[in-house]
Motif scaffolding. Structure first.
Motif, PDB file in Angstrom:
ATOM      1  N   UNK B 174      -1.904  -2.083 -13.882  1.00 33.70           N
ATOM      2  CA  UNK B 174      -1.280  -0.971 -13.156  1.00 33.70           C
ATOM      3  C   UNK B 174      -1.951  -0.794 -11.795  1.00 33.70           C
ATOM      4  N   UNK B 177      -1.100  -3.953  -9.477  1.00 29.72           N
ATOM      5  CA  UNK B 177       0.275  -4.246  -9.100  1.00 29.72           C
ATOM      6  C   UNK B 177       1.100  -3.009  -8.780  1.00 29.72           C
ATOM      7  N   UNK B 178       0.608  -1.830  -9.119  1.00 29.40           N
ATOM      8  CA  UNK B 178       1.463  -0.661  -8.974  1.00 29.40           C
ATOM      9  C   UNK B 178       0.871   0.422  -8.071  1.00 29.40           C
ATOM     10  N   UNK B 179      -0.307   0.194  -7.538  1.00 29.32           N
ATOM     11  CA  UNK B 179      -0.880   1.218  -6.661  1.00 29.32           C
ATOM     12  C   UNK B 179      -1.173   0.608  -5.296  1.00 29.32           C
ATOM     13  N   UNK B 180      -1.239   1.438  -4.263  1.00 28.34           N
ATOM     14  CA  UNK B 180      -1.608   0.926  -2.939  1.00 28.34           C
ATOM     15  C   UNK B 180      -2.951   0.209  -2.981  1.00 28.34           C
ATOM     16  N   UNK B 183      -2.704  -3.394  -3.654  1.00 29.81           N
ATOM     17  CA  UNK B 183      -2.274  -4.177  -2.498  1.00 29.81           C
ATOM     18  C   UNK B 183      -3.401  -4.302  -1.478  1.00 29.81           C
ATOM     19  N   UNK B 184      -4.202  -3.237  -1.342  1.00 28.27           N
ATOM     20  CA  UNK B 184      -5.313  -3.289  -0.389  1.00 28.27           C
ATOM     21  C   UNK B 184      -6.328  -4.343  -0.825  1.00 28.27           C
ATOM     22  N   UNK B 186      -5.689  -7.146  -2.435  1.00 31.78           N
ATOM     23  CA  UNK B 186      -5.157  -8.443  -2.015  1.00 31.78           C
ATOM     24  C   UNK B 186      -5.261  -8.613  -0.503  1.00 31.78           C
ATOM     25  N   UNK B 187      -4.911  -7.568   0.250  1.00 37.27           N
ATOM     26  CA  UNK B 187      -4.903  -7.678   1.707  1.00 37.27           C
ATOM     27  C   UNK B 187      -6.316  -7.894   2.249  1.00 37.27           C
ATOM     28  N   UNK B 200      -6.345   0.034   6.692  1.00 36.27           N
ATOM     29  CA  UNK B 200      -6.951   0.016   5.360  1.00 36.27           C
ATOM     30  C   UNK B 200      -8.465   0.163   5.505  1.00 36.27           C
ATOM     31  N   UNK B 201      -9.042   1.024   4.691  1.00 32.77           N
ATOM     32  CA  UNK B 201     -10.494   1.191   4.754  1.00 32.77           C
ATOM     33  C   UNK B 201     -11.124   0.106   3.896  1.00 32.77           C
TER      34      UNK B 201
END
Lengths: 508, 308
Positions: B174, B177-180, B183-184, B186-187, B200-201
């Motif tokens: 969760x 894959x389901x929260x910002x 994604x941060x 991965x980024x 992004x911090x």
């Protein structure tokens, strides 16, 4: 405009070129880095190579050094066609490249570095003959009139001394053509003098030198001829003597404003961003108003990108005190600047703008993910809708919003970077070289978006090395040099020559 | 949406199935339900740790301290139970110590720029030392106590460690894959500068993944202690290698930016199936080590060949 292809004496009276490049083409996905470049080097000349970032200089150097191969065209050395298959082949042709990042081994001494890979020439090849190596190194350094001790370890040398070792290395390889990429960039003024003495010594010994630099004064002091690259094409070659700086700058950035720029002008609103004491200097303050496109002109290294990054809080511990919508602010990080309502399309989309392995959808929504989170998880539908809207709005060509941005062309990648900030609805958008390396169609769409933003009362601060573009699209233009803002001109009507003279320091 | 199944992504899964079938042919006990549940219980601790490791590796880091943190949090937890007489407080203390140690490492990595390899290597020895100091080098026994359910108990026939593993897997999935924040993560691993310039911090993201890795070590440490009925200061040695192996077998790039939790789970099970199968076949534990190393290399080679 028809540029005369070369200056100086006619071909009959010239010595045969030491190296010729004919119709060199190199394409990267989405960009034509070199588009049929013809270029020649005469024996024993110092040849300046200039052009803005992205003009194709480094691609040209890489082809000559064997780091990459051209897609088309021919290279001739001493009139014979050659193929430069790799770095080794380039060395065997007598070509040496001195990059800004030195390729020395820090733990070895000067002599070992000079003869790295050539040990068998100064000994048995099995065991280092350090005495002989040092003697021979001494000889090479003497040729350069350099009194560096060959026993010193490279890690302890100054930047200027390391550069000497690099040059000595080229000499030890009996290189006849030495390509120097921004050799003066890391040096102090005094060291630059020493470098020039070395270049003159090499030249007297018949070595041909290519001198890549952004610094006009140096180019005019040391070079015999100058070649200017722009957008992957050779704009022209001139004998340095008898050519003015403004002419070279015009060749670099100028162009007749023949393309159509769809600029819409509208009355500016109130000031949104104000910067006093740019770069710590008293001078002209920078002001950006709503509904306005403000251009920053200047050569590479003038401080434009630094200014933009500081206003965006992108350089840690180097805050710029700004006035944002009338009250003082000090963005300490991009997150804070974004919170204020600033967005930035950075200079280098691949290194700074995109997470290349991620999909278009993920990249576009990266700055707004916090808004898309519902307690039970991410609003995937919303994310897809926003990404889809941006794809349509900007005409991004992609098979799907799930496509990895890695696989998009340069123009489409740039649109994705822009889409991030359009999705975020920033009030001020900083665009750093937004149209570099993208095709005409994508440029036009970029301009259309700028119009759309100003129509909505948003503001744009644009950096561009394409002067006609900057003049046509800006409402006002600031000229920067040496980290300072020197002048302010109105856009649209501004005269290219006036701005170029200001950029090039001539008459200052 | 437009997702096509790319079978090349499932190389490791085919590998697991292949190894499983081979073991089934060689040993008739291997494919029994009892043995399969047994495998799942055996891998649960490595699975929990490897999930934290996956997040760290996706940001481009690595956590070498996990084995020591398992020992440290287990010892801290059991000692706290003894001191307070409360199993609940002890469990909380174990998780808090694991998370705290992870956070410290994370802060050094994110804010002081210490390379993850170095920072976590230092934490590896500090935490091991801490566990030895607090227990004076002796195992701390706590035998008859309700906390042991998390290691020994079961619910409707499913062993508790498997339930905990499933819970951690669900929550981590969760998060990723389901929260910002996912994604941060991965980024940050994919392009740290682009992530930072997107607001992004990244320092916080990095601190967080080490904290989470520490928390998962705390969970693993408490489950392990509950299973053994004691906390051992020397436990967990080499856990980092199994966790990293599982992450790599699962196709997560050590360069960061890429990785999948299910891949890590497949990697965890490959290692578990090998261990279990070799034991059933009475293969010497010494030889098992050699075989495990070879399988890891083979699996990664296969993966690369498929992706080409």
């Amino acid at each position: 405009m028809s540029e005369c292809p070369s200056g100086g004496p006619g071909p009959e009276s010239r010595p045969a070129p030491a190296l010729e490049m004919r119709g060199i083409v190199k394409a990267y996905p989405g960009v034509l880095a070199l588009d049929g470049v013809d270029f020649d080097l005469l024996p024993g000349e110092v040849h300046g190579l200039v052009g803005e970032n992205g003009a194709g200089k480094s691609t040209l150097l890489k082809i000559l050094s064997g780091a990459i191969q051209a897609d088309g065209g021919q290279v001739l050395v001493d009139g014979r066609p050659v193929s430069i298959a790799g770095p080794r082949g380039s060395q065997e042709l007598g070509i040496a490249v001195i990059y800004q990042e030195f390729s020395l081994v820090p733990q070895l001494d000067v002599a070992q570095n000079i003869f790295l890979g050539l040990e068998s020439r100064v000994g048995s090849g099995l065991v280092l003959d350090r005495g002989r190596m040092r003697r021979e190194a001494r000889g090479v350094l003497d040729q350069l009139r350099c009194d560096l001790d060959p026993r010193r370890v490279v890690a302890g040398l100054s930047v200027a001394e390391k550069q000497f070792v690099e040059i000595a290395r080229a000499l030890a390889r009996r290189s006849r053509i030495v390509l120097m990429d921004e050799p003066s960039a890391p040096l102090s003024d005094k060291d630059v003098g020493a470098l020039f003495d070395t270049i003159r010594t090499l030249k007297a010994g018949g070595v041909t030198i290519v001198y890549v630099s952004h610094r006009m004064e140096e180019l005019f002091e040391i070079t015999d001829r100058l070649s200017v690259l722009r957008d992957g094409r050779l704009v022209g070659t001139r004998a340095t003597a008898g050519t003015g700086m403004a002419e070279v700058v015009r060749m670099m950035v100028g162009r007749e404003i023949s393309e159509h720029y769809p600029k819409e002008r509208r009355p500016p609103g109130e000031a949104i961003l104000e910067l006093a004491n740019v770069g710590g200097f008293e001078g002209i303050p920078l002001v950006v108003r709503r509904s306005e496109v403000v251009g920053l002109a200047g050569l590479v290294g003038a401080g434009r990108t630094e200014l933009a990054r500081r206003a965006f809080g992108a350089d840690p511990r180097r805050f710029e005190r700004v006035t944002w919508k009338g009250s003082p602010a000090r963005p300490g990080s991009p997150a804070e600047a974004i919170g204020m309502g600033i967005g930035m399309v950075p200079e280098d989309r691949k290194e700074q703008g995109l997470v290349l392995g991620m999909s278009l959808r993920e990249n576009v929504t990266l700055p707004i993910l916090d808004r898309l989170f519902r307690g039970y998880g991410m609003d995937r539908a919303g994310q897809r809708r926003i990404a889809g809207e941006q794809v349509r709005r900007l005409g991004i060509q992609t098979p799907s919003i799930e496509q990895a941005v890695l696989r998009l062309s340069g123009g489409n990648q740039q649109k994705v970077v822009l889409a991030k900030w359009l999705a975020r609805e920033c009030e001020l958008l900083i665009l750093d070289e937004p149209t570099r390396g993208i095709d005409v169609g994508a440029k036009l769409e970029m301009y259309t978006i700028m119009n759309e933003l100003t129509r909505q009362g948003k503001a744009v601060l644009m950096i561009s090395s394409d002067l006609p573009e900057l003049i046509a699209m800006s409402d006002r233009i600031y000229v920067m040099r040496d980290q300072r803002i020197l002048a302010e001109y109105p856009g649209g009507s501004a005269d290219q020559e006036t701005i170029m003279t200001c950029i090039a320091r001539e008459g200052a | 949406m437009e997702k096509r199944i790319n079978w090349k992504d499932y190389g490791s899964l085919f590998g697991l199935v292949g190894i499983g079938l081979a073991m089934g042919l060689l040993s008739d006990r291997f494919l029994s339900l009892g043995n399969l549940v047994n495998i799942a219980r055996q891998v649960s601790i490595n699975a929990i740790i490897a999930m934290g490791m996956t997040l760290v590796v996706i940001t481009g880091g690595i956590d070498l301290s996990v084995g020591s943190l398992v020992a440290l949090s287990g010892c801290a937890g059991i000692l706290s139970m003894a001191a307070t007489g409360s199993d609940g407080l002890g469990l909380a203390a174990g998780l808090a110590v694991g998370s705290g140690a992870g956070l410290v490492t994370g802060l050094f990595v994110a804010y002081c720029g210490i390379p993850p390899f170095i920072a976590t290597l230092a934490m590896l020895t500090v935490a091991r030392g801490g566990a030895l100091v607090m227990t004076a080098g002796q195992p701390i026994v706590r035998f008859d106590s309700p906390y042991r359910w998390i290691g020994e108990g079961n619910l409707l026939g499913v062993p508790a460690p498997i339930l905990i593993m499933a819970l951690v897997l669900g929550l981590t999935y969760f998060l990723l894959r389901r929260t910002p924040l996912g994604s941060y993560i991965y980024a940050t691993g994919g392009n740290e500068e682009a992530a930072r310039l997107s607001g992004i911090k990244v320092a916080r993201v990095k601190s967080f993944v080490y904290l989470l890795s520490g928390l998962y070590c705390g969970i693993g440490g408490m489950v392990l202690a509950a299973r053994l009925g004691s906390a051992q200061p020397n436990t967990g040695e080499g856990f980092e290698l199994d966790a990293i192996a599982a992450v790599v077998l699962g196709g997560t790039s050590l360069m960061g930016g890429k990785g999948k939790l299910w891949g890590t789970m497949v990697g965890v099970f490959i290692i578990g199936v090998l261990n279990n199968g070799f034991n059933l076949l009475n293969v010497s534990p010494f030889f098992q080590l050699i075989a495990k190393g070879c399988v890891i290399i083979l699996a990664v080679l296969l993966d690369q060949a498929l992706k080409r």
